[in-house]
Design an enzyme around this catalytic site. Structure first.
Site, mmCIF file in Angstrom:
data_model
loop_
_atom_site.group_PDB
_atom_site.id
_atom_site.type_symbol
_atom_site.label_atom_id
_atom_site.label_comp_id
_atom_site.label_asym_id
_atom_site.label_seq_id
_atom_site.Cartn_x
_atom_site.Cartn_y
_atom_site.Cartn_z
ATOM 1 N N LYS A 179 0.820 -1.212 0.000
ATOM 2 C CA LYS A 179 0.000 0.000 0.000
ATOM 3 C C LYS A 179 0.851 1.258 0.000
ATOM 4 C CE LYS A 179 -4.525 -1.440 1.592
ATOM 5 N NZ LYS A 179 -5.661 -1.155 2.473
ATOM 6 N N LYS B 19 -6.335 -9.928 -7.753
ATOM 7 C CA LYS B 19 -7.589 -10.099 -7.030
ATOM 8 C C LYS B 19 -8.631 -9.100 -7.532
ATOM 9 C CE LYS B 19 -8.834 -9.456 -2.338
ATOM 10 N NZ LYS B 19 -8.504 -9.340 -0.920
ATOM 11 N N LYS C 240 -12.333 -3.279 -6.024
ATOM 12 C CA LYS C 240 -13.122 -2.105 -6.410
ATOM 13 C C LYS C 240 -12.231 -0.982 -6.906
ATOM 14 C CE LYS C 240 -13.820 -2.448 -1.565
ATOM 15 N NZ LYS C 240 -14.773 -3.038 -0.675
#
Ligand code: TRP
Length: 334
Positions: free
Chosen positions: A118, A200, A203
């Protein structure tokens, strides 16, 4: 709910309401949450405090939280059977996170692969919360003395850290925390992006066609499946190197309950066009009642509020027992 607490083992899990709930969240997590409700004492949370490790827009965030609450209820989380609360409404979570952060090492947090990923992705906002996020998550779990924590594979390392923190604290102060077991549900499908099946389903996928949202209308779902990336072999079979087809087969299997062999037989001699349409139709039918239920729930904000206020209150009561014990052991004057 309150009585169940003593009878059955405690399952805790949470999901971040950072956007819509996706088909991946549903098949990978929420559907299993629903299944576990009868056998266990289930405690589920919307982990809204976690979402601000990445910048959110105020109005969007507010809408996302309510939408996620209604969507997850629409999937079949029954507030009569399970506790389903909103993390930021229960102040013990933020409080325990601070206490536990003083029992977590900088080095341990530096090794978290999700932090590394991240921070690479959001290089302009590597905030301290992104770094300490696993401690907040550990607190979520430990507050409820959870026995079992169903999670996706990407959260396994955070569960290991939770266990380490719990054991360390117990080692210093006696048995304060139940040391939880993480597990990856066997029947939880790992759904990949329809556009890049090595990643994966997410969204935040740059390509909107990669991700199916729980509330997508049928024609949108069908369009996304028809555009799904496959390969040039034109044969529906589960095999290495066929990531796109494997993913579609996994989705079809998760929804219809068929094995890979059965699916291969069903589509023997047929092309990808027929197969994609069949997967699209199966998903549309699986999601139809959920969308209908959601439409009904989201109209009735009063009822939704009643549900989460009730759950928040019980969650506070349960979690305060642990929090107070922790504070007392450390040496705070209560
Ligand atoms: N971090 C988890 C995720 O992003 C969500 C989460 C927060 C969670 N607290 C938790 C999951 C506690 C399990 C238990 O998916």
């Amino acid at each position: 709910m309150e009585n169940n607490e003593v009878k059955k083992d405690v399952v805790f899990s949470a999901i971040q309401p950072s956007g819509t709930i996706t088909l991946g969240n549903y098949l990978g997590a929420v559907r299993n949450w629903v299944k576990m409700q009868d056998e266990h004492s289930c405690i589920y949370a919307l982990a809204d405090l976690h979402t601000i490790t990445v910048r959110q827009q105020t109005a969007v965030m507010r809408k996302n939280i309510l939408d996620a609450y209604a969507s997850i209820m629409a999937c079949g989380i029954d507030v009569e059977k399970s506790l389903f609360f909103i993390q930021s409404h229960v102040h013990t979570h933020a409080e325990l996170a601070w206490l536990l952060s003083c029992y977590t090492q900088f080095g341990e947090l530096s090794r978290m692969t999700q932090f590394k990923d991240k921070s690479a992705k959001h290089a302009d906002n590597i905030n301290a919360g992104l770094f300490t996020y696993p401690v907040l998550m550990a607190g979520d779990i430990l507050l409820y003395q959870a026995d079992k924590v169903p999670v996706g594979a990407d959260q396994k390392q955070h569960i290991e850290l939770t266990r380490d923190i719990a054991e360390r604290f117990n080692g210093l102060y006696g048995n304060v925390f139940k040391v939880p077991e993480g597990f990856i549900p066997k029947n939880g499908a790992r759904v990949m992006s329809l556009q890049d099946p090595t990643k994966k389903m997410s969204k935040s996928d740059e390509n909107v066609n990669g991700c199916v949202h729980l509330l997508d209308p049928p024609e949108v779902i069908m369009k996304k499946f028809k555009r799904a990336v496959t390969d040039s072999e034109a044969c529906v079979r589960y095999a290495e190197g066929k990531d796109g087809v494997n993913n579609l087969m996994a989705i079809y299997s998760a929804v219809t309950g068929q094995s890979m062999e059965q699916i291969e037989n069903e589509f023997a001699g047929k092309g990808y066009g027929d197969f994609k349409t069949a997967v699209g139709e199966a998903v549309i039918e699986e999601l139809r009642p959920i969308r209908e239920k959601y439409e009904q729930l989201i109209q009735d904000k009063g009822y939704l509020e009643e549900c989460y206020r009730k759950a928040d209150e019980i969650a506070l009561k349960i979690s305060l027992r642990t929090l107070n014990k922790v504070k007392k052991k450390i040496g705070f004057v209560l």
